[in-house]
Motif scaffolding. Structure first.
Motif, PDB file in Angstrom:
ATOM      1  N   ASP A  68       0.106   0.400  -5.405  1.00  0.00           N
ATOM      2  CA  ASP A  68      -1.017   1.130  -4.817  1.00  0.00           C
ATOM      3  C   ASP A  68      -2.074   1.252  -5.909  1.00  0.00           C
ATOM      4  O   ASP A  68      -1.722   1.433  -7.085  1.00  0.00           O
ATOM      5  CB  ASP A  68      -0.588   2.534  -4.346  1.00  0.00           C
ATOM      6  CG  ASP A  68      -1.583   3.125  -3.346  1.00  0.00           C
ATOM      7  OD1 ASP A  68      -1.315   3.081  -2.132  1.00  0.00           O
ATOM      8  OD2 ASP A  68      -2.645   3.624  -3.790  1.00  0.00           O
ATOM      9  N   PRO A  69      -3.364   1.165  -5.556  1.00  0.00           N
ATOM     10  CA  PRO A  69      -4.383   1.328  -6.608  1.00  0.00           C
ATOM     11  C   PRO A  69      -4.520   2.768  -7.083  1.00  0.00           C
ATOM     12  O   PRO A  69      -5.161   3.016  -8.110  1.00  0.00           O
ATOM     13  CB  PRO A  69      -5.682   0.861  -5.922  1.00  0.00           C
ATOM     14  CG  PRO A  69      -5.412   0.904  -4.472  1.00  0.00           C
ATOM     15  CD  PRO A  69      -3.938   0.797  -4.262  1.00  0.00           C
ATOM     16  N   ASP A  70      -3.925   3.708  -6.372  1.00  0.00           N
ATOM     17  CA  ASP A  70      -4.069   5.125  -6.729  1.00  0.00           C
ATOM     18  C   ASP A  70      -2.911   5.542  -7.650  1.00  0.00           C
ATOM     19  O   ASP A  70      -1.773   5.730  -7.207  1.00  0.00           O
ATOM     20  CB  ASP A  70      -4.063   5.941  -5.424  1.00  0.00           C
ATOM     21  CG  ASP A  70      -4.366   7.412  -5.659  1.00  0.00           C
ATOM     22  OD1 ASP A  70      -3.917   7.956  -6.691  1.00  0.00           O
ATOM     23  OD2 ASP A  70      -5.024   8.017  -4.796  1.00  0.00           O
ATOM     24  N   ALA A  71      -3.234   5.684  -8.943  1.00  0.00           N
ATOM     25  CA  ALA A  71      -2.199   5.924  -9.946  1.00  0.00           C
ATOM     26  C   ALA A  71      -1.482   7.251  -9.717  1.00  0.00           C
ATOM     27  O   ALA A  71      -0.266   7.364  -9.915  1.00  0.00           O
ATOM     28  CB  ALA A  71      -2.820   5.906 -11.338  1.00  0.00           C
ATOM     29  N   GLU A  72      -2.228   8.249  -9.262  1.00  0.00           N
ATOM     30  CA  GLU A  72      -1.623   9.572  -9.077  1.00  0.00           C
ATOM     31  C   GLU A  72      -0.587   9.528  -7.946  1.00  0.00           C
ATOM     32  O   GLU A  72       0.487  10.124  -8.039  1.00  0.00           O
ATOM     33  CB  GLU A  72      -2.751  10.583  -8.799  1.00  0.00           C
ATOM     34  CG  GLU A  72      -2.338  12.028  -8.744  1.00  0.00           C
ATOM     35  CD  GLU A  72      -1.929  12.463  -7.346  1.00  0.00           C
ATOM     36  OE1 GLU A  72      -1.025  13.302  -7.253  1.00  0.00           O
ATOM     37  OE2 GLU A  72      -2.483  11.938  -6.359  1.00  0.00           O
ATOM     38  N   ASP A 117       0.789  -1.328   4.776  1.00  0.00           N
ATOM     39  CA  ASP A 117       0.461  -0.078   5.488  1.00  0.00           C
ATOM     40  C   ASP A 117      -0.952   0.299   5.049  1.00  0.00           C
ATOM     41  O   ASP A 117      -1.138   1.191   4.230  1.00  0.00           O
ATOM     42  CB  ASP A 117       1.496   0.976   5.068  1.00  0.00           C
ATOM     43  CG  ASP A 117       1.355   2.280   5.820  1.00  0.00           C
ATOM     44  OD1 ASP A 117       0.733   2.289   6.893  1.00  0.00           O
ATOM     45  OD2 ASP A 117       1.885   3.301   5.321  1.00  0.00           O
ATOM     46  N   VAL A 118      -1.924  -0.397   5.626  1.00  0.00           N
ATOM     47  CA  VAL A 118      -3.266  -0.456   5.039  1.00  0.00           C
ATOM     48  C   VAL A 118      -4.063   0.842   5.190  1.00  0.00           C
ATOM     49  O   VAL A 118      -3.824   1.620   6.122  1.00  0.00           O
ATOM     50  CB  VAL A 118      -4.073  -1.617   5.673  1.00  0.00           C
ATOM     51  CG1 VAL A 118      -3.428  -2.954   5.364  1.00  0.00           C
ATOM     52  CG2 VAL A 118      -4.226  -1.428   7.186  1.00  0.00           C
ATOM     53  N   PRO A 119      -5.048   1.064   4.291  1.00  0.00           N
ATOM     54  CA  PRO A 119      -5.965   2.191   4.490  1.00  0.00           C
ATOM     55  C   PRO A 119      -6.754   1.949   5.778  1.00  0.00           C
ATOM     56  O   PRO A 119      -7.095   0.805   6.094  1.00  0.00           O
ATOM     57  CB  PRO A 119      -6.875   2.147   3.263  1.00  0.00           C
ATOM     58  CG  PRO A 119      -6.732   0.765   2.696  1.00  0.00           C
ATOM     59  CD  PRO A 119      -5.386   0.253   3.104  1.00  0.00           C
ATOM     60  N   CYS A 120      -7.031   3.021   6.526  1.00  0.00           N
ATOM     61  CA  CYS A 120      -7.685   2.851   7.828  1.00  0.00           C
ATOM     62  C   CYS A 120      -8.446   4.120   8.187  1.00  0.00           C
ATOM     63  O   CYS A 120      -8.473   5.088   7.417  1.00  0.00           O
ATOM     64  CB  CYS A 120      -6.633   2.532   8.901  1.00  0.00           C
ATOM     65  SG  CYS A 120      -5.553   3.916   9.298  1.00  0.00           S
ATOM     66  N   CYS A 135       0.897  -1.175   0.000  1.00  0.00           N
ATOM     67  CA  CYS A 135       0.000   0.000   0.000  1.00  0.00           C
ATOM     68  C   CYS A 135       0.922   1.208   0.000  1.00  0.00           C
ATOM     69  O   CYS A 135       0.998   1.973   0.970  1.00  0.00           O
ATOM     70  CB  CYS A 135      -0.884   0.023   1.243  1.00  0.00           C
ATOM     71  SG  CYS A 135      -1.755  -1.496   1.568  1.00  0.00           S
ATOM     72  N   ALA A 136       1.616   1.408  -1.095  1.00  0.00           N
ATOM     73  CA  ALA A 136       2.756   2.330  -1.093  1.00  0.00           C
ATOM     74  C   ALA A 136       2.344   3.794  -1.089  1.00  0.00           C
ATOM     75  O   ALA A 136       3.118   4.656  -0.685  1.00  0.00           O
ATOM     76  CB  ALA A 136       3.646   2.038  -2.289  1.00  0.00           C
ATOM     77  N   GLY A 137       1.133   4.107  -1.544  1.00  0.00           N
ATOM     78  CA  GLY A 137       0.715   5.507  -1.606  1.00  0.00           C
ATOM     79  C   GLY A 137       1.721   6.317  -2.405  1.00  0.00           C
ATOM     80  O   GLY A 137       2.235   5.873  -3.443  1.00  0.00           O
ATOM     81  N   HIS A 147      10.492  -0.630  -8.277  1.00  0.00           N
ATOM     82  CA  HIS A 147       9.642  -1.078  -9.385  1.00  0.00           C
ATOM     83  C   HIS A 147       8.213  -0.765  -9.027  1.00  0.00           C
ATOM     84  O   HIS A 147       7.663  -1.364  -8.098  1.00  0.00           O
ATOM     85  CB  HIS A 147       9.803  -2.583  -9.628  1.00  0.00           C
ATOM     86  CG  HIS A 147      11.204  -2.954  -9.964  1.00  0.00           C
ATOM     87  ND1 HIS A 147      11.642  -3.151 -11.256  1.00  0.00           N
ATOM     88  CD2 HIS A 147      12.288  -3.130  -9.174  1.00  0.00           C
ATOM     89  CE1 HIS A 147      12.925  -3.436 -11.234  1.00  0.00           C
ATOM     90  NE2 HIS A 147      13.352  -3.435  -9.994  1.00  0.00           N
ATOM     91  N   VAL A 148       7.631   0.176  -9.741  1.00  0.00           N
ATOM     92  CA  VAL A 148       6.247   0.552  -9.458  1.00  0.00           C
ATOM     93  C   VAL A 148       5.319  -0.447 -10.143  1.00  0.00           C
ATOM     94  O   VAL A 148       5.457  -0.704 -11.338  1.00  0.00           O
ATOM     95  CB  VAL A 148       5.984   1.993  -9.943  1.00  0.00           C
ATOM     96  CG1 VAL A 148       4.503   2.298  -9.970  1.00  0.00           C
ATOM     97  CG2 VAL A 148       6.709   2.978  -9.023  1.00  0.00           C
ATOM     98  N   LEU A 149       4.402  -1.033  -9.364  1.00  0.00           N
ATOM     99  CA  LEU A 149       3.435  -1.985  -9.917  1.00  0.00           C
ATOM    100  C   LEU A 149       2.112  -1.263 -10.109  1.00  0.00           C
ATOM    101  O   LEU A 149       1.551  -0.735  -9.145  1.00  0.00           O
ATOM    102  CB  LEU A 149       3.242  -3.172  -8.961  1.00  0.00           C
ATOM    103  CG  LEU A 149       4.497  -3.930  -8.517  1.00  0.00           C
ATOM    104  CD1 LEU A 149       4.114  -5.058  -7.555  1.00  0.00           C
ATOM    105  CD2 LEU A 149       5.249  -4.498  -9.715  1.00  0.00           C
TER     106      LEU A 149
END
Ligand SMILES: C[S@@+](CC[C@H](N)C(=O)[O-])C[C@H]1O[C@@H](n2cnc3c(N)ncnc32)[C@H](O)[C@@H]1O
Length: 424
Positions: free
Chosen positions: A266-270, A306-309, A242-244, A288-290
């Motif tokens: 991270d699902p947030d591309a920005e 490092d999860v969303p909370c 959860c790299a943010g 390496h960005v996934l």
């Protein structure tokens, strides 16, 4: 019995309030927007940009007025005995009732014709004393018991500005000397060996050459501890799940001396775009960005989840965040947290380690998620966090747990989970 020793109101009596003289309409307009739900930071930013002519003290007073009415609005409504008080009335209650400004000046600087009556005496509940929604004060009381009052008091002052040295570039001492040469005084943090705390008034860090050169990042000391718990080493394969925007990815990359393989998803591309920019500024070449979730069975050495909370540990970062939350935040993230932890477990090799981390104070998102995971995955066990280096004061019941009132950090929780070498 309460353990309160700290008074968050005391800083209100040392602000340059007289600089508000003549600014009543500007403050009232900004407050009206915050009270109708606009984020305080954004409103303040716009207001200051629209009034560039304000001198330094005026800007400071405006900021304090806007942030503190935003923060203390519940207690101010109690003082005024009115839920529907106007912005000038709220500002008056802040200046006179909490800041100790004499009534006539307070009324005049708030834009009122005359003082209005205020209640006296301590508010009767934690929610009113700490200016929190009832459900949130009740939650903190359930979580922290007799420490809730002190914890909530510490949520009501701005947190310190903490920097993390980039150890791939220089030592903490060398960074402190470099910052001093740029006019920024610092002192070492109390918990993280990478931390420097800024002393004195807030500097414009983003104008510093040392930041542009990638010598440090702004990162709370508790957050630094989460990155350190991964204990990533040079040459390893590490996944930041959860790299943010990469706060901890950069820390992991430096710990790995820019060697091995560091994957960041991270699902947030920005946010991932920002991560890439920051990694190159920090001189990291092995990130390496996934852009899609990692497949199971990666077999990495270490995973940081490092999860969303609900982020209740960082409420002091925004004066009005508490009023924009609803009680369902306490359960909103649990399914996602369980899912991410399960995926982290599938990505780590036998004998590898997962660090599950949040920035909240909520057993349902912390201890309970870990307990459910361990029931489902007997091939994992919990190991002591930071054995050999993490101060005992940062450990509670075998988890990392740091809070503003005990550690001066934002609130963070982490569990270190190790996968057995072989099942059975
Ligand atoms: C606490 S923040 C991470 C902060 C980051 N590690 C840092 O140090 O700056 C949580 C992150 O989880 C991401 N997220 C949300 N849902 C996710 C999911 N299903 N899988 C992985 N990450 C997710 C969010 O986009 C957010 O960036």
């Amino acid at each position: 019995m309460s353990t309160v020793t700290f008074n968050p109101l005391s800083r209100l009596s040392s602000q340059p309030w007289s600089a508000l003289d003549g600014l009543g309409p500007v403050v009232s307009e900004a407050l009206a927007r915050i009270l109708s739900g606009d984020p305080a930071e954004r409103v303040l930013d716009r207001t200051l940009r629209a009034h560039r002519e304000l001198p330094r003290e005026g800007r400071q007073a405006l900021k304090e007025a806007v942030f503190n009415v935003g923060l203390w609005r519940r207690r101010l409504a109690f003082l005024l005995d009115s839920e529907g008080a106007s912005p000038p009335q709220l500002l008056f209650a802040l200046l006179h009732g909490l800041g100790g400004v004499p009534a006539r000046e307070a009324a005049s600087w708030a834009g009122l014709e005359a003082p209005v009556p205020l209640r006296t005496g301590e508010p009767p509940s934690l929610a009113l004393r700490a200016s929190l929604p009832d459900w949130l004060a009740d939650h903190f009381t359930r979580e922290l018991g007799t420490e809730a009052e002190d914890f909530c008091a510490h949520l009501n002052v701005p947190g310190p500005i903490t920097l993390r040295v980039n150890p791939a570039r220089l030592s903490r001492e060398a960074l402190a000397a470099r910052l001093a040469s740029e006019g920024v005084a610092t002192r070492p943090g109390s918990w993280s060996p990478l931390a420097l705390q800024v002393e004195g008034p807030r500097p414009n860090l983003y104008g510093l050459a040392s930041l542009r050169e990638g010598l440090f990042e702004v990162q709370d000391e508790g957050s630094q501890l989460l990155g350190l718990l991964v204990e990533a080493r040079p040459g390893e394969t590490v996944l930041d799940l959860c790299a943010g925007a990469g706060g901890k990815t950069l820390q992991l990359g430096a710990a790995m001396a820019d060697s091995g393989r560091l994957m960041a998803y991270d699902p947030d591309a920005e946010r991932l775009d920002r991560l890439q920019q920051r990694a190159s500024r920090a001189g990291l070449t092995r990130v390496h960005v996934l852009r899609t979730p990692p497949a199971p069975g990666l077999g990495v050495d270490r995973v940081l989840a490092d999860v969303p909370c609900s982020e209740l540990g960082s409420l002091r970062r925004g004066p009005d965040l508490r009023f924009r939350l609803s009680p369902d935040v306490l359960s909103r993230f649990i399914a996602t947290q369980r899912d991410i932890l399960a995926r982290a477990a599938d990505a780590v090799r036998l004998g590898g380690r997962v660090v599950y981390a949040t920035c909240t104070v909520n057993r349902a998102e912390n201890q309970d998620v870990v307990a459910d995971f361990l029931r489902a995955r007997p091939d994992f066990r919990r190991v002591p966090p930071g054995a050999g280096w993490l101060p005992e004061a940062c450990v509670q019941d075998g988890f990392l747990f740091v809070t503003p009132h005990r550690h001066g950090t934002d609130g963070f929780f982490a569990a270190v989970l190790e996968r057995a070498e072989a099942v059975g």
